[in-house]
Enzyme design. Structure first.
Site, short mmCIF file in Angstrom:
data_model
loop_
_atom_site.label_atom_id
_atom_site.label_comp_id
_atom_site.label_asym_id
_atom_site.label_seq_id
_atom_site.Cartn_x
_atom_site.Cartn_y
_atom_site.Cartn_z
N GLY A 194 0.78 -1.24 0.00
CA GLY A 194 0.00 0.00 0.00
C GLY A 194 0.81 1.28 0.00
CG ASP A 250 -1.30 1.85 3.11
OD1 ASP A 250 -1.02 1.67 4.31
OD2 ASP A 250 -1.69 0.94 2.37
CG ASP A 255 -8.71 0.19 9.86
OD1 ASP A 255 -9.38 0.70 10.76
OD2 ASP A 255 -9.20 -0.59 9.03
CE LYS A 309 -10.23 3.19 7.11
NZ LYS A 309 -10.71 1.81 6.94
CG PHE A 343 -12.52 -0.79 2.81
CD1 PHE A 343 -11.69 -1.42 3.72
CD2 PHE A 343 -12.24 -0.92 1.45
CE1 PHE A 343 -10.60 -2.17 3.30
CE2 PHE A 343 -11.16 -1.68 1.02
CZ PHE A 343 -10.34 -2.30 1.95
CB VAL A 344 -10.53 4.85 1.79
CG1 VAL A 344 -11.54 5.70 2.53
CG2 VAL A 344 -9.32 4.54 2.68
CG ASP A 378 -5.59 -3.96 -1.73
OD1 ASP A 378 -5.15 -3.49 -0.66
OD2 ASP A 378 -5.93 -5.15 -1.87
NE ARG A 438 -2.15 -3.41 -3.88
CZ ARG A 438 -2.22 -3.50 -2.56
NH1 ARG A 438 -2.11 -2.44 -1.81
NH2 ARG A 438 -2.39 -4.67 -1.98
P1 IMP Z 1 -4.35 -1.70 10.74
O1 IMP Z 1 -5.77 -2.06 11.02
O2 IMP Z 1 -4.01 -0.32 11.25
O3 IMP Z 1 -3.43 -2.75 11.29
O4 IMP Z 1 -4.21 -1.68 9.15
C1 IMP Z 1 -3.55 -2.69 8.46
C2 IMP Z 1 -3.55 -2.49 6.98
O5 IMP Z 1 -4.84 -2.70 6.48
C3 IMP Z 1 -3.16 -1.13 6.42
O6 IMP Z 1 -1.79 -0.94 6.33
C4 IMP Z 1 -3.78 -1.21 5.03
O7 IMP Z 1 -2.92 -1.88 4.15
C5 IMP Z 1 -5.02 -2.00 5.29
N1 IMP Z 1 -6.20 -1.13 5.41
C6 IMP Z 1 -6.73 -0.58 6.52
N2 IMP Z 1 -7.80 0.18 6.23
C7 IMP Z 1 -7.95 0.12 4.89
C8 IMP Z 1 -8.89 0.71 3.98
O8 IMP Z 1 -9.80 1.48 4.32
N3 IMP Z 1 -8.72 0.41 2.66
C9 IMP Z 1 -7.73 -0.41 2.21
N4 IMP Z 1 -6.82 -0.98 3.04
C10 IMP Z 1 -6.94 -0.73 4.36
MG MG Z 2 -0.46 -0.99 4.51
#
Ligand code: IMP
Ligand code: MG
Length: 183
Positions: free
Chosen positions: A48, A104, A107, A135, A156-157, A163, A169
């Site tokens: 990402g 990127d 979340d 977020k 979800f973006v 992606d 992407r």
């Molecule tokens: P985490 O939940 O912060 O551990 O996020 C893990 C990974 O999930 C991020 O680095 C992104 O690659 C992917 N991700 C999280 N939210 C989104 C979204 O809204 N769209 C696409 N990928 C996401």
């Molecule tokens: Mg990522």
């Protein structure tokens, strides 16, 4: 691709390419100031962060090294699992290095809090985080983020490296995916 090319797949257009670039220029100035006189190793998280890394690195008016890691996130779903696994490790020795993780999106924060600890444990002099998107509503763990492009709604973006099932992407901007695409 532009957001206009996939309008039917979008609930909403969130950020244009121009907005992303303008914000990255501001962040680049902050990084130049904060890291004056210090060498930086940018660590991008595949896949990402490819777009952010490419644009941020070129915006910086200083020499930087780049290396990459791949960690597992969600497969093709849209909900974070919290399970982190290294799929591709760095080629660089981190001892006494100033590391800036380039991401990127944050979340849940689970991936990054794990990753930061992992890189600190390798003897880095410092480990900071730069993320294009965050977020805030979704944060499950506290992550100290030094540079953040935009706080976005808890949806979800896709685009600009992000992606859904490996699609979108290569969009120039960022949009909220329409639910009919993943339902
Ligand atoms: P985490 O939940 O912060 O551990 O996020 C893990 C990974 O999930 C991020 O680095 C992104 O690659 C992917 N991700 C999280 N939210 C989104 C979204 O809204 N769209 C696409 N990928 C996401
Ligand atoms: Mg990522």
């Amino acid at each position: 691709m532009d957001l206009a090319d996939i309008r039917d797949d979008l609930k909403e257009e969130l950020l244009t390419e121009a907005q992303l670039h303008e914000r990255l220029e501001e962040i680049a100035r902050e990084i130049e100031r904060d890291y004056e006189g210090r060498d930086v190793l940018l660590v991008g998280v595949l896949r990402g962060a490819v777009m952010v890394m490419a644009d941020l690195a070129r915006s910086l008016k200083k020499h930087v090294e780049m290396d990459w890691m791949a960690v597992s996130s969600y497969g093709s779903g849209t909900v974070s699992s919290g399970v982190v696994r290294i799929l591709k490790d760095l080629d660089t020795d981190l001892t006494n290095r100033h590391v800036l993780i380039v991401e990127d999106i944050i979340d849940s924060g689970l991936t990054l809090s794990w990753l930061r600890q992992n890189l600190v444990s390798r003897g880095a002099a410092s480990v900071e985080i730069c993320t294009m998107l965050r977020k805030p509503d979704a944060l499950k763990v506290e992550v100290d983020v030094k540079y953040c492009g935009f706080d976005i709604p808890n949806e979800f973006v896709i685009g600009y490296g992000l992606d859904y099932a490996e699609k979108y992407r290569n969009l120039r901007g960022v949009g909220i995916l329409a639910p009919h695409v993943y339902q």
